[in-house]
Motif scaffolding. Sequence first.
Motif, PDB file in Angstrom:
ATOM      1  N   CYS A   1       4.841   6.958  -8.644  1.00 54.77           N
ATOM      2  CA  CYS A   1       3.731   6.806  -7.709  1.00 54.77           C
ATOM      3  C   CYS A   1       3.583   5.172  -7.720  1.00 54.77           C
ATOM      4  O   CYS A   1       3.830   4.405  -8.588  1.00 54.77           O
ATOM      5  CB  CYS A   1       2.571   7.291  -8.366  1.00 54.77           C
ATOM      6  SG  CYS A   1       0.867   7.155  -7.819  1.00 54.77           S
ATOM      7  N   GLY A   2       3.256   4.791  -6.476  1.00 53.37           N
ATOM      8  CA  GLY A   2       3.048   3.356  -6.208  1.00 53.37           C
ATOM      9  C   GLY A   2       4.228   2.569  -6.020  1.00 53.37           C
ATOM     10  O   GLY A   2       4.255   1.497  -5.752  1.00 53.37           O
TER      11      GLY A   2
ATOM     12  N   ARG B   1      -0.730   9.320  -1.048  1.00 50.58           N
ATOM     13  CA  ARG B   1       0.287  10.063  -0.515  1.00 50.58           C
ATOM     14  C   ARG B   1       0.166  11.566  -0.574  1.00 50.58           C
ATOM     15  O   ARG B   1      -0.473  12.184  -1.720  1.00 50.58           O
ATOM     16  CB  ARG B   1       1.713   9.654  -0.928  1.00 50.58           C
ATOM     17  CG  ARG B   1       1.909   8.295  -0.605  1.00 50.58           C
ATOM     18  CD  ARG B   1       3.703   7.958  -0.736  1.00 50.58           C
ATOM     19  NE  ARG B   1       4.451   9.160  -0.765  1.00 50.58           N
ATOM     20  CZ  ARG B   1       5.480   9.310  -1.668  1.00 50.58           C
ATOM     21  NH1 ARG B   1       5.483   8.749  -2.584  1.00 50.58           N
ATOM     22  NH2 ARG B   1       6.217  10.339  -1.307  1.00 50.58           N
TER      23      ARG B   1
ATOM     24  N   ARG C   1      -3.984   8.263  -6.986  1.00 53.25           N
ATOM     25  CA  ARG C   1      -3.695   7.071  -6.935  1.00 53.25           C
ATOM     26  C   ARG C   1      -3.177   6.404  -5.907  1.00 53.25           C
ATOM     27  O   ARG C   1      -3.711   5.161  -5.650  1.00 53.25           O
ATOM     28  CB  ARG C   1      -2.530   6.742  -8.201  1.00 53.25           C
ATOM     29  CG  ARG C   1      -3.102   7.082  -9.586  1.00 53.25           C
ATOM     30  CD  ARG C   1      -2.312   6.828 -10.787  1.00 53.25           C
ATOM     31  NE  ARG C   1      -1.624   5.836 -10.567  1.00 53.25           N
ATOM     32  CZ  ARG C   1      -0.545   5.689 -11.446  1.00 53.25           C
ATOM     33  NH1 ARG C   1       0.009   6.678 -12.130  1.00 53.25           N
ATOM     34  NH2 ARG C   1       0.270   4.441 -11.321  1.00 53.25           N
ATOM     35  N   CYS C   2      -2.182   6.789  -5.313  1.00 50.69           N
ATOM     36  CA  CYS C   2      -1.696   6.013  -4.139  1.00 50.69           C
ATOM     37  C   CYS C   2      -1.861   6.869  -2.660  1.00 50.69           C
ATOM     38  O   CYS C   2      -1.735   6.152  -1.677  1.00 50.69           O
ATOM     39  CB  CYS C   2       0.074   6.145  -4.403  1.00 50.69           C
ATOM     40  SG  CYS C   2       0.686   8.049  -4.115  1.00 50.69           S
TER      41      CYS C   2
END
Length: 120
Positions: free
Chosen positions: A119-120, A105, A102-103
């Motif tokens: 997350c995010g 990282r 999703r992000c």
Amino acid sequence: KKDIPAVNFIIHEIHCRRNIGICPYCSDSIPKSEMKNHIEAEHVQVTCKCRMKMENSLLKDHEASSCPLRPVLCQFCDIQLAFNKLQEHELYCGARTEPCGRCGRHVLLKELQEHPRVCG
């Protein structure tokens, strides 16, 4: 060690005294004709691959739940290894990173389950 009708008690008791013995190791009622086999199968001392000595009847449970050499899977990579090596392996293996879908990282594998909450 079982309930029997009172009318059969004397005959039953004679039969038991003649044919049944009490195992000196586990106190189970065993037919006298099978006592030697019972003792050899259940109570003979064996050595596990971890060099621990125990009765044969306890070996299977020991190998499944308490042997330090029992096989286990790493929670991060699913490699099978000995239980006594698991902690050291997972410290190393969980410190590897993978990118978050999703992000983007890179997240430590040991933190991957918690990551979606932050997350995010």
